[in-house]
Design a protein around this motif. Structure first.
Motif, PDB file in Angstrom:
ATOM      1  N   GLY A  17      17.241  15.418   1.016  1.00 35.02           N
ATOM      2  CA  GLY A  17      16.309  15.298   2.253  1.00 35.02           C
ATOM      3  C   GLY A  17      15.263  14.255   2.263  1.00 35.02           C
ATOM      4  N   SER A  18      14.310  14.431   3.185  1.00 36.27           N
ATOM      5  CA  SER A  18      13.469  13.446   3.151  1.00 36.27           C
ATOM      6  C   SER A  18      12.039  14.026   3.820  1.00 36.27           C
ATOM      7  CB  SER A  18      13.902  12.193   4.081  1.00 36.27           C
ATOM      8  OG  SER A  18      14.153  12.744   5.491  1.00 36.27           O
ATOM      9  N   VAL A  19      10.915  13.321   3.533  1.00 37.19           N
ATOM     10  CA  VAL A  19       9.867  13.825   4.045  1.00 37.19           C
ATOM     11  C   VAL A  19       9.146  12.617   4.773  1.00 37.19           C
ATOM     12  CG1 VAL A  19       8.537  13.113   1.786  1.00 37.19           C
ATOM     13  CG2 VAL A  19       7.413  14.599   3.410  1.00 37.19           C
ATOM     14  N   TYR A  20       8.641  12.925   5.896  1.00 39.10           N
ATOM     15  CA  TYR A  20       8.254  11.953   6.874  1.00 39.10           C
ATOM     16  C   TYR A  20       6.732  12.290   7.168  1.00 39.10           C
ATOM     17  CZ  TYR A  20       8.333   8.909  11.048  1.00 39.10           C
ATOM     18  OH  TYR A  20       7.958   7.938  12.096  1.00 39.10           O
ATOM     19  N   PHE A  21       5.786  11.088   7.089  1.00 38.77           N
ATOM     20  CA  PHE A  21       4.452  11.346   6.833  1.00 38.77           C
ATOM     21  C   PHE A  21       3.620  10.191   7.304  1.00 38.77           C
ATOM     22  CE2 PHE A  21       5.714   9.623   2.777  1.00 38.77           C
ATOM     23  CZ  PHE A  21       4.737   8.887   2.478  1.00 38.77           C
ATOM     24  N   MET A  22       2.490  10.291   7.545  1.00 40.16           N
ATOM     25  CA  MET A  22       1.554   9.359   7.909  1.00 40.16           C
ATOM     26  C   MET A  22       0.188   9.201   7.167  1.00 40.16           C
ATOM     27  SD  MET A  22       0.342   8.246  11.769  1.00 40.16           S
ATOM     28  CE  MET A  22      -0.741   6.829  12.109  1.00 40.16           C
ATOM     29  N   THR A  23      -0.465   8.391   6.703  1.00 42.47           N
ATOM     30  CA  THR A  23      -1.674   8.385   5.889  1.00 42.47           C
ATOM     31  C   THR A  23      -2.456   7.429   6.645  1.00 42.47           C
ATOM     32  OG1 THR A  23      -0.894   6.649   4.435  1.00 42.47           O
ATOM     33  CG2 THR A  23      -0.662   9.051   4.143  1.00 42.47           C
ATOM     34  N   CYS A  24      -3.783   8.057   6.463  1.00 41.92           N
ATOM     35  CA  CYS A  24      -5.137   6.898   7.082  1.00 41.92           C
ATOM     36  C   CYS A  24      -6.194   7.110   5.796  1.00 41.92           C
ATOM     37  CB  CYS A  24      -5.656   7.493   8.137  1.00 41.92           C
ATOM     38  SG  CYS A  24      -4.434   7.239   9.698  1.00 41.92           S
ATOM     39  N   ASP A  25      -7.140   5.896   6.093  1.00 37.94           N
ATOM     40  CA  ASP A  25      -8.531   5.892   5.227  1.00 37.94           C
ATOM     41  C   ASP A  25      -9.520   5.782   6.356  1.00 37.94           C
ATOM     42  OD1 ASP A  25      -8.358   3.355   5.928  1.00 37.94           O
ATOM     43  OD2 ASP A  25      -8.523   2.608   3.757  1.00 37.94           O
TER      44      ASP A  25
ATOM     45  N   LEU B 205       0.941  -1.393   0.075  1.00 42.47           N
ATOM     46  CA  LEU B 205       0.270  -0.041   0.100  1.00 42.47           C
ATOM     47  C   LEU B 205       1.060   1.348   0.099  1.00 42.47           C
ATOM     48  CD1 LEU B 205      -2.884  -0.877   2.515  1.00 42.47           C
ATOM     49  CD2 LEU B 205      -3.105  -0.828   0.220  1.00 42.47           C
ATOM     50  N   LYS B 206       0.865   1.940  -1.119  1.00 46.45           N
ATOM     51  CA  LYS B 206       1.400   3.301  -1.227  1.00 46.45           C
ATOM     52  C   LYS B 206       0.359   4.267  -1.826  1.00 46.45           C
ATOM     53  CE  LYS B 206       5.694   1.814  -0.123  1.00 46.45           C
ATOM     54  NZ  LYS B 206       6.429   2.490   0.882  1.00 46.45           N
ATOM     55  N   PRO B 207      -0.562   4.727  -0.762  1.00 45.18           N
ATOM     56  CA  PRO B 207      -1.501   5.766  -1.271  1.00 45.18           C
ATOM     57  C   PRO B 207      -0.973   6.995  -1.501  1.00 45.18           C
ATOM     58  CG  PRO B 207      -1.564   5.581   1.164  1.00 45.18           C
ATOM     59  CD  PRO B 207      -0.555   4.517   0.635  1.00 45.18           C
ATOM     60  N   VAL B 208       0.308   7.443  -1.096  1.00 37.21           N
ATOM     61  CA  VAL B 208       0.725   8.746  -1.618  1.00 37.21           C
ATOM     62  C   VAL B 208       1.959   8.674  -2.493  1.00 37.21           C
ATOM     63  CG1 VAL B 208       1.735  10.916  -0.544  1.00 37.21           C
ATOM     64  CG2 VAL B 208       0.129   9.684   0.622  1.00 37.21           C
ATOM     65  N   LYS B 209       1.950   9.331  -3.618  1.00 30.89           N
ATOM     66  CA  LYS B 209       2.973   9.434  -4.442  1.00 30.89           C
ATOM     67  C   LYS B 209       3.527  10.791  -4.268  1.00 30.89           C
ATOM     68  CE  LYS B 209       1.030   5.532  -5.975  1.00 30.89           C
ATOM     69  NZ  LYS B 209       0.015   4.927  -5.359  1.00 30.89           N
ATOM     70  N   TRP B 210       4.837  11.068  -4.447  1.00 28.87           N
ATOM     71  CA  TRP B 210       5.557  12.211  -4.182  1.00 28.87           C
ATOM     72  C   TRP B 210       6.386  12.701  -5.676  1.00 28.87           C
ATOM     73  CZ3 TRP B 210       5.017  15.461  -0.121  1.00 28.87           C
ATOM     74  CH2 TRP B 210       4.383  14.607   1.158  1.00 28.87           C
TER      75      TRP B 210
ATOM     76  N   VAL C  62      10.210   9.199   2.788  1.00 31.42           N
ATOM     77  CA  VAL C  62      10.700   9.319   1.325  1.00 31.42           C
ATOM     78  C   VAL C  62      11.853  10.137   1.196  1.00 31.42           C
ATOM     79  CG1 VAL C  62       9.837   9.811  -1.137  1.00 31.42           C
ATOM     80  CG2 VAL C  62       8.387   8.447   0.394  1.00 31.42           C
ATOM     81  N   GLU C  63      12.888   9.571   0.735  1.00 36.49           N
ATOM     82  CA  GLU C  63      14.122  10.559   0.427  1.00 36.49           C
ATOM     83  C   GLU C  63      13.926  11.184  -0.813  1.00 36.49           C
ATOM     84  OE1 GLU C  63      17.672   8.217   0.837  1.00 36.49           O
ATOM     85  OE2 GLU C  63      17.487   8.349   2.998  1.00 36.49           O
ATOM     86  N   PHE C  64      14.509  12.415  -0.935  1.00 36.01           N
ATOM     87  CA  PHE C  64      14.313  13.172  -2.369  1.00 36.01           C
ATOM     88  C   PHE C  64      15.839  13.844  -2.522  1.00 36.01           C
ATOM     89  CE2 PHE C  64      12.567  15.790   1.043  1.00 36.01           C
ATOM     90  CZ  PHE C  64      13.328  17.040   1.003  1.00 36.01           C
ATOM     91  N   SER C  65      16.051  14.222  -3.723  1.00 37.47           N
ATOM     92  CA  SER C  65      17.271  14.981  -4.232  1.00 37.47           C
ATOM     93  C   SER C  65      16.618  15.944  -5.253  1.00 37.47           C
ATOM     94  CB  SER C  65      18.369  14.055  -4.792  1.00 37.47           C
ATOM     95  OG  SER C  65      19.573  14.843  -5.369  1.00 37.47           O
ATOM     96  N   ILE C  66      16.716  17.332  -4.890  1.00 33.63           N
ATOM     97  CA  ILE C  66      16.218  18.265  -5.864  1.00 33.63           C
ATOM     98  C   ILE C  66      17.387  19.116  -6.465  1.00 33.63           C
ATOM     99  CG2 ILE C  66      14.658  20.394  -5.995  1.00 33.63           C
ATOM    100  CD1 ILE C  66      13.391  19.158  -3.424  1.00 33.63           C
ATOM    101  N   ALA C  67      17.275  18.945  -7.784  1.00 35.00           N
ATOM    102  CA  ALA C  67      18.317  20.086  -8.449  1.00 35.00           C
ATOM    103  C   ALA C  67      17.716  21.425  -8.659  1.00 35.00           C
ATOM    104  CB  ALA C  67      18.350  19.192  -9.873  1.00 35.00           C
TER     105      ALA C  67
END
Length: 218
Positions: free
Chosen positions: A126-134, A23-28, A144-149
């Motif tokens: 960096g990274s984003v830390y989050f929580m999801t519910c239904d 389950l990956k209800p959020v796409k970044w 989720v880690e990220f690298s922004i140019a």
């Protein structure tokens, strides 16, 4: 009650770990917008599946995990304030947590302003830390880690105001030169100084009167 609920989430997460990984209800998605020589905005967009929701950054302690961002320092930038979020989150009173909760449905955008040390291109990790519910379950907090140019600044400085003034004045000089050039043509008709002064006046009067006569005749 809150501690029991959180313990249940942890237990369910262990038992259904295989399902939780699927389950990956959020796409970044992540991007950057250069707004000045030493300024930029980092943009994180969350696309949320139907019936799921993502919690705001502004959740009081004792509730679900709020969304949060971590940026790794690299000497090329400094954060300016806290990340903004849009649109305005939905707010409800949650009976389980016994508190007001703010969350997003369908889509959320987070923007973090930064101050750069120079106009060159750089990369920010960096990274984003989050929580999801239904309506039926909450997934364990995810990261989720990220690298922004961030592209180099290529903006141009506007032309000085003095240049525009010089260009405007040029036609005035040309008109003055044209008016002076007509004077020798009138003075060549006579060698007498006084006549030269009177004749142009007589000629100009006749010239001006002619159109008036023709107009009255018409």
């Amino acid at each position: 009650m809150k501690k029991i609920f959180l313990a249940i989430i942890a237990l369910v997460s262990i038992i259904t770990m295989g399902t939780a990984q699927i389950l990956k209800p959020v796409k970044w998605t992540f991007s950057a917008e250069r707004t000045g020589e030493k300024e930029a905005i980092l943009i994180a967009t969350a696309n949320i599946d139907d019936k799921w929701h993502l919690y705001s950054q502004f959740i009081d302690a004792g509730g679900p995990e709020p969304t949060s961002f971590t940026f790794k320092p690299n000497g090329n930038f400094n954060l300016v304030g806290k990340a903004s979020e849009s649109p305005k989150p939905e707010k409800i009173f949650d009976k389980t947590f016994e508190m007001n909760l703010a969350f997003f449905s369908k889509k959320a955008t987070f923007k973090q302003k930064i101050k750069l040390s120079n106009s060159s291109a750089t990369k920010i990790d960096g990274s984003v830390y989050f929580m999801t519910c239904d309506d039926k379950q909450c997934l364990p907090p995810d990261e989720v880690e990220f690298s922004i140019a961030v592209k180099a600044f290529t903006g141009k400085v506007a032309a000085p105001v003095a240049s525009a003034t010089s260009t405007t004045a040029a036609p005035v000089q040309e008109d003055t030169t044209t008016t002076v050039a007509n004077t020798p043509e009138k003075t060549e008709t006579t060698t007498d100084t006084n006549a030269a002064i009177e004749k142009p006046a007589t000629t100009d009067t006749a010239t001006l009167a002619t159109p008036t006569t023709e107009e009255e005749a018409n």
